[in-house]
Scaffold this motif. Structure first.
Motif, PDB file in Angstrom:
ATOM      1  N   LYS A 127      19.893  50.329   4.084  1.00 28.06           N
ATOM      2  CA  LYS A 127      18.611  50.314   3.372  1.00 28.06           C
ATOM      3  C   LYS A 127      17.776  51.561   3.634  1.00 28.06           C
ATOM      4  O   LYS A 127      17.144  52.102   2.728  1.00 28.06           O
ATOM      5  N   TYR A 128      17.786  52.025   4.879  1.00 26.73           N
ATOM      6  CA  TYR A 128      16.883  53.118   5.252  1.00 26.73           C
ATOM      7  C   TYR A 128      17.483  54.510   5.050  1.00 26.73           C
ATOM      8  O   TYR A 128      16.810  55.513   5.248  1.00 26.73           O
ATOM      9  N   GLY A 129      18.753  54.566   4.695  1.00 25.92           N
ATOM     10  CA  GLY A 129      19.385  55.862   4.490  1.00 25.92           C
ATOM     11  C   GLY A 129      19.771  56.566   5.777  1.00 25.92           C
ATOM     12  O   GLY A 129      20.136  57.750   5.757  1.00 25.92           O
ATOM     13  N   ASP A 130      19.704  55.859   6.914  1.00 30.86           N
ATOM     14  CA  ASP A 130      20.069  56.461   8.201  1.00 30.86           C
ATOM     15  C   ASP A 130      21.589  56.518   8.344  1.00 30.86           C
ATOM     16  O   ASP A 130      22.317  55.691   7.796  1.00 30.86           O
ATOM     17  N   THR A 131      22.038  57.491   9.117  1.00 33.48           N
ATOM     18  CA  THR A 131      23.457  57.566   9.460  1.00 33.48           C
ATOM     19  C   THR A 131      23.581  57.602  10.982  1.00 33.48           C
ATOM     20  O   THR A 131      22.624  57.920  11.684  1.00 33.48           O
ATOM     21  N   TYR A 132      24.787  57.279  11.461  1.00 32.84           N
ATOM     22  CA  TYR A 132      24.958  57.076  12.892  1.00 32.84           C
ATOM     23  C   TYR A 132      26.183  57.817  13.430  1.00 32.84           C
ATOM     24  O   TYR A 132      27.182  57.988  12.734  1.00 32.84           O
ATOM     25  N   ASP A 133      26.062  58.234  14.675  1.00 29.48           N
ATOM     26  CA  ASP A 133      27.190  58.891  15.341  1.00 29.48           C
ATOM     27  C   ASP A 133      28.149  57.866  15.930  1.00 29.48           C
ATOM     28  O   ASP A 133      29.355  58.090  15.991  1.00 29.48           O
ATOM     29  N   VAL A 134      27.597  56.749  16.376  1.00 23.47           N
ATOM     30  CA  VAL A 134      28.401  55.669  16.954  1.00 23.47           C
ATOM     31  C   VAL A 134      27.859  54.344  16.432  1.00 23.47           C
ATOM     32  O   VAL A 134      26.649  54.119  16.434  1.00 23.47           O
ATOM     33  N   ILE A 135      28.751  53.473  15.979  1.00 19.48           N
ATOM     34  CA  ILE A 135      28.398  52.099  15.621  1.00 19.48           C
ATOM     35  C   ILE A 135      29.209  51.184  16.521  1.00 19.48           C
ATOM     36  O   ILE A 135      30.445  51.277  16.566  1.00 19.48           O
ATOM     37  N   GLN A 192      20.597  48.829  26.362  1.00 22.30           N
ATOM     38  CA  GLN A 192      20.015  49.493  27.520  1.00 22.30           C
ATOM     39  C   GLN A 192      20.899  50.628  28.056  1.00 22.30           C
ATOM     40  O   GLN A 192      20.399  51.686  28.459  1.00 22.30           O
ATOM     41  N   ILE A 193      22.210  50.407  28.058  1.00 22.36           N
ATOM     42  CA  ILE A 193      23.120  51.446  28.546  1.00 22.36           C
ATOM     43  C   ILE A 193      23.094  52.661  27.625  1.00 22.36           C
ATOM     44  O   ILE A 193      23.052  53.814  28.072  1.00 22.36           O
ATOM     45  N   ALA A 194      23.112  52.416  26.304  1.00 19.11           N
ATOM     46  CA  ALA A 194      23.047  53.530  25.344  1.00 19.11           C
ATOM     47  C   ALA A 194      21.747  54.307  25.507  1.00 19.11           C
ATOM     48  O   ALA A 194      21.731  55.545  25.427  1.00 19.11           O
ATOM     49  N   LYS A 195      20.637  53.590  25.746  1.00 18.65           N
ATOM     50  CA  LYS A 195      19.364  54.275  25.990  1.00 18.65           C
ATOM     51  C   LYS A 195      19.449  55.119  27.254  1.00 18.65           C
ATOM     52  O   LYS A 195      18.931  56.247  27.297  1.00 18.65           O
ATOM     53  N   SER A 196      20.081  54.612  28.289  1.00 16.77           N
ATOM     54  CA  SER A 196      20.198  55.377  29.535  1.00 16.77           C
ATOM     55  C   SER A 196      21.049  56.632  29.357  1.00 16.77           C
ATOM     56  O   SER A 196      20.929  57.584  30.126  1.00 16.77           O
ATOM     57  N   GLN A 218      21.998  61.400  20.146  1.00 17.46           N
ATOM     58  CA  GLN A 218      22.807  60.813  19.085  1.00 17.46           C
ATOM     59  C   GLN A 218      22.210  59.492  18.609  1.00 17.46           C
ATOM     60  O   GLN A 218      21.527  58.796  19.352  1.00 17.46           O
ATOM     61  N   ASN A 219      22.511  59.161  17.347  1.00 15.01           N
ATOM     62  CA  ASN A 219      22.081  57.886  16.770  1.00 15.01           C
ATOM     63  C   ASN A 219      23.171  56.844  17.001  1.00 15.01           C
ATOM     64  O   ASN A 219      24.322  57.041  16.596  1.00 15.01           O
ATOM     65  N   VAL A 220      22.790  55.751  17.629  1.00 13.09           N
ATOM     66  CA  VAL A 220      23.745  54.675  17.934  1.00 13.09           C
ATOM     67  C   VAL A 220      23.229  53.370  17.326  1.00 13.09           C
ATOM     68  O   VAL A 220      22.073  53.006  17.519  1.00 13.09           O
ATOM     69  N   LEU A 221      24.101  52.688  16.590  1.00 13.61           N
ATOM     70  CA  LEU A 221      23.772  51.395  15.986  1.00 13.61           C
ATOM     71  C   LEU A 221      24.551  50.317  16.727  1.00 13.61           C
ATOM     72  O   LEU A 221      25.765  50.444  16.912  1.00 13.61           O
ATOM     73  N   ILE A 222      23.872  49.248  17.141  1.00 19.54           N
ATOM     74  CA  ILE A 222      24.524  48.173  17.875  1.00 19.54           C
ATOM     75  C   ILE A 222      24.374  46.858  17.121  1.00 19.54           C
ATOM     76  O   ILE A 222      23.263  46.336  16.976  1.00 19.54           O
ATOM     77  N   HIS A 223      25.503  46.344  16.619  1.00 13.07           N
ATOM     78  CA  HIS A 223      25.527  45.031  15.972  1.00 13.07           C
ATOM     79  C   HIS A 223      25.582  43.955  17.061  1.00 13.07           C
ATOM     80  O   HIS A 223      26.317  44.079  18.034  1.00 13.07           O
ATOM     81  N   ALA A 254      20.600  58.092  24.013  1.00 11.87           N
ATOM     82  CA  ALA A 254      20.766  57.865  22.575  1.00 11.87           C
ATOM     83  C   ALA A 254      19.490  57.309  21.946  1.00 11.87           C
ATOM     84  O   ALA A 254      18.644  56.712  22.625  1.00 11.87           O
ATOM     85  N   TYR A 255      19.373  57.510  20.640  1.00 12.06           N
ATOM     86  CA  TYR A 255      18.364  56.819  19.818  1.00 12.06           C
ATOM     87  C   TYR A 255      19.061  55.564  19.318  1.00 12.06           C
ATOM     88  O   TYR A 255      20.058  55.639  18.587  1.00 12.06           O
ATOM     89  N   VAL A 256      18.566  54.402  19.722  1.00 11.92           N
ATOM     90  CA  VAL A 256      19.294  53.156  19.514  1.00 11.92           C
ATOM     91  C   VAL A 256      18.642  52.282  18.448  1.00 11.92           C
ATOM     92  O   VAL A 256      17.445  51.984  18.511  1.00 11.92           O
ATOM     93  N   THR A 257      19.472  51.881  17.472  1.00 11.47           N
ATOM     94  CA  THR A 257      19.064  50.892  16.485  1.00 11.47           C
ATOM     95  C   THR A 257      19.833  49.613  16.753  1.00 11.47           C
ATOM     96  O   THR A 257      21.066  49.615  16.801  1.00 11.47           O
ATOM     97  N   GLY A 258      19.111  48.519  16.952  1.00 10.79           N
ATOM     98  CA  GLY A 258      19.749  47.234  17.180  1.00 10.79           C
ATOM     99  C   GLY A 258      19.769  46.404  15.913  1.00 10.79           C
ATOM    100  O   GLY A 258      18.833  46.452  15.114  1.00 10.79           O
ATOM    101  N   VAL A 259      20.839  45.638  15.715  1.00 10.01           N
ATOM    102  CA  VAL A 259      20.952  44.733  14.573  1.00 10.01           C
ATOM    103  C   VAL A 259      21.051  43.312  15.120  1.00 10.01           C
ATOM    104  O   VAL A 259      21.907  43.022  15.959  1.00 10.01           O
ATOM    105  N   CYS A 260      20.161  42.436  14.662  1.00 16.04           N
ATOM    106  CA  CYS A 260      20.156  41.054  15.138  1.00 16.04           C
ATOM    107  C   CYS A 260      19.457  40.179  14.106  1.00 16.04           C
ATOM    108  O   CYS A 260      19.001  40.667  13.070  1.00 16.04           O
ATOM    109  N   SER A 261      19.354  38.889  14.387  1.00 17.71           N
ATOM    110  CA  SER A 261      18.637  37.993  13.492  1.00 17.71           C
ATOM    111  C   SER A 261      17.146  38.036  13.798  1.00 17.71           C
ATOM    112  O   SER A 261      16.706  38.629  14.798  1.00 17.71           O
TER     113      SER A 261
END
Length: 326
Positions: free
Chosen positions: A211-219, A172-176, A155-160, A179-186
């Protein structure tokens, strides 16, 4: 013993080091000599009485109107058991432990008594006291909400807030969990977030999550600053938006509307901490799948400086207090 007390709400300067009586364990308690604790966002918000407006009155009703009734703050720690009560069976003198004190607070002191049934377990063998001290609050919160998200491998997971205290553990937990993890940070957190396993990192100061047109199962919003409508636009059908912080009224209403008018769920509330989840994290750590990101370390005498730094809102990972350091 020495303890840091907060007698009134305000800036970090309200914190004072004082001498208080060393606690004595009851029959079902252990006495812990604290080696390390943390200053996190929760400590800073309580000290500064920074609560969402809708919760301001009930929180102060529970905690105290002019200052915290429980004057020794601190919600997590690591240390060594120095004494045990007559009925304690799970621990012995000399055990190295990590623990969450939760709403009881009390970790900003040299010693603390906790019931043996508290959210406590043996310190991971491959972690220092400083690293272990950061696990029992932020990592437990991250695990609680990610379990609510029922993440499945692939699953695709986005973490703000991926560079923050909860966020670094959440990545790290989502990776374990596979999941395919996208992180959002400065910008300043990008390389660090990549280093702990994020498959992709979005710099929110330069890019929009759409921007990238990606969608996520969990945010998963670990800091409470994401736009709920914007997140829902990139959330898949039957997807889940998780919030680890209390929402302002307007954001709560947005979440309720989304849950009622679509198959997308908005899940918030207060994380529940359990010994079972703490042991789950311990196993991940000892398997090399979870580590603590430490931003800064301070001595016990530098508690005001630690709070001042956390108040900037720029910490990456965790701020550690070495209680046994001069």
């Amino acid at each position: 013993m020495k303890a840091i007390i907060c007698t009134k709400y305000g800036t970090p300067e309200v914190l004072k080091m004082v001498e208080v009586d060393k606690p004595v364990p009851k029959n079902n308690e252990v006495l812990i000599k604290i080696h390390a604790t943390t200053v996190n966002g929760a400590d800073a918000r309580i000290r500064g009485a920074v609560f969402p407006s809708i919760f301001n009155f009930p929180v102060k009703l529970a905690m105290g109107f002019k200052g915290p009734r429980k004057q020794i703050l601190g919600v997590e720690l690591s240390g060594v058991i120095e004494a045990i009560g007559a009925k304690v069976t799970q621990y012995k003198i000399g055990d190295e432990i990590m623990a969450s004190t939760g709403a009881h607070f009390g970790a900003h002191a040299e010693y603390i008594c906790l019931a043996e049934t508290a959210e406590m377990t043996h310190k991971p063998s491959n972690m220092s006291f400083e690293e272990a001290a950061a696990v029992p609050h932020c990592a437990l919160a991250a695990l609680y909400f990610l379990k609510k998200g029922k993440i499945q491998p692939g699953q695709n997971v986005l973490i703000h807030g991926a560079a923050g205290g909860i966020g670094t553990f959440a990545v790290q937990i989502a990776k374990s969990m596979g999941a395919y993890v996208t992180g959002v940070c400065s910008t300043s957190g990008i390389e660090m977030v990549k280093s702990i396993g994020a498959d992709k990192v979005i710099d929110y100061t330069r890019e929009n999550i759409s921007k990238y047109g990606d969608t996520y199962d969990v945010i998963f919003d670990t800091v409470g600053k994401s736009s709920i409508p914007e997140c829902l636009e990139v959330l898949n059908e039957n997807g889940q938006y998780l919030s680890a912080v209390h929402l302002e009224l307007s954001r709560m209403l947005e979440g309720i509307k989304a849950s009622l008018t679509s198959n997308k769920k908005v899940i918030g509330g207060v994380a529940s901490y359990t010994v079972e989840n703490l042991n789950y994290l311990k196993n991940l750590i000892e398997a090399g799948k979870l580590k603590t990101v430490i931003d800064k370390q301070y001595s016990f005498h530098q508690m005001v400086e630690a709070h001042t730094y956390v108040d900037t809102g720029h910490k990456k990972g965790h701020v550690i207090i070495r209680v046994d350091a001069n």
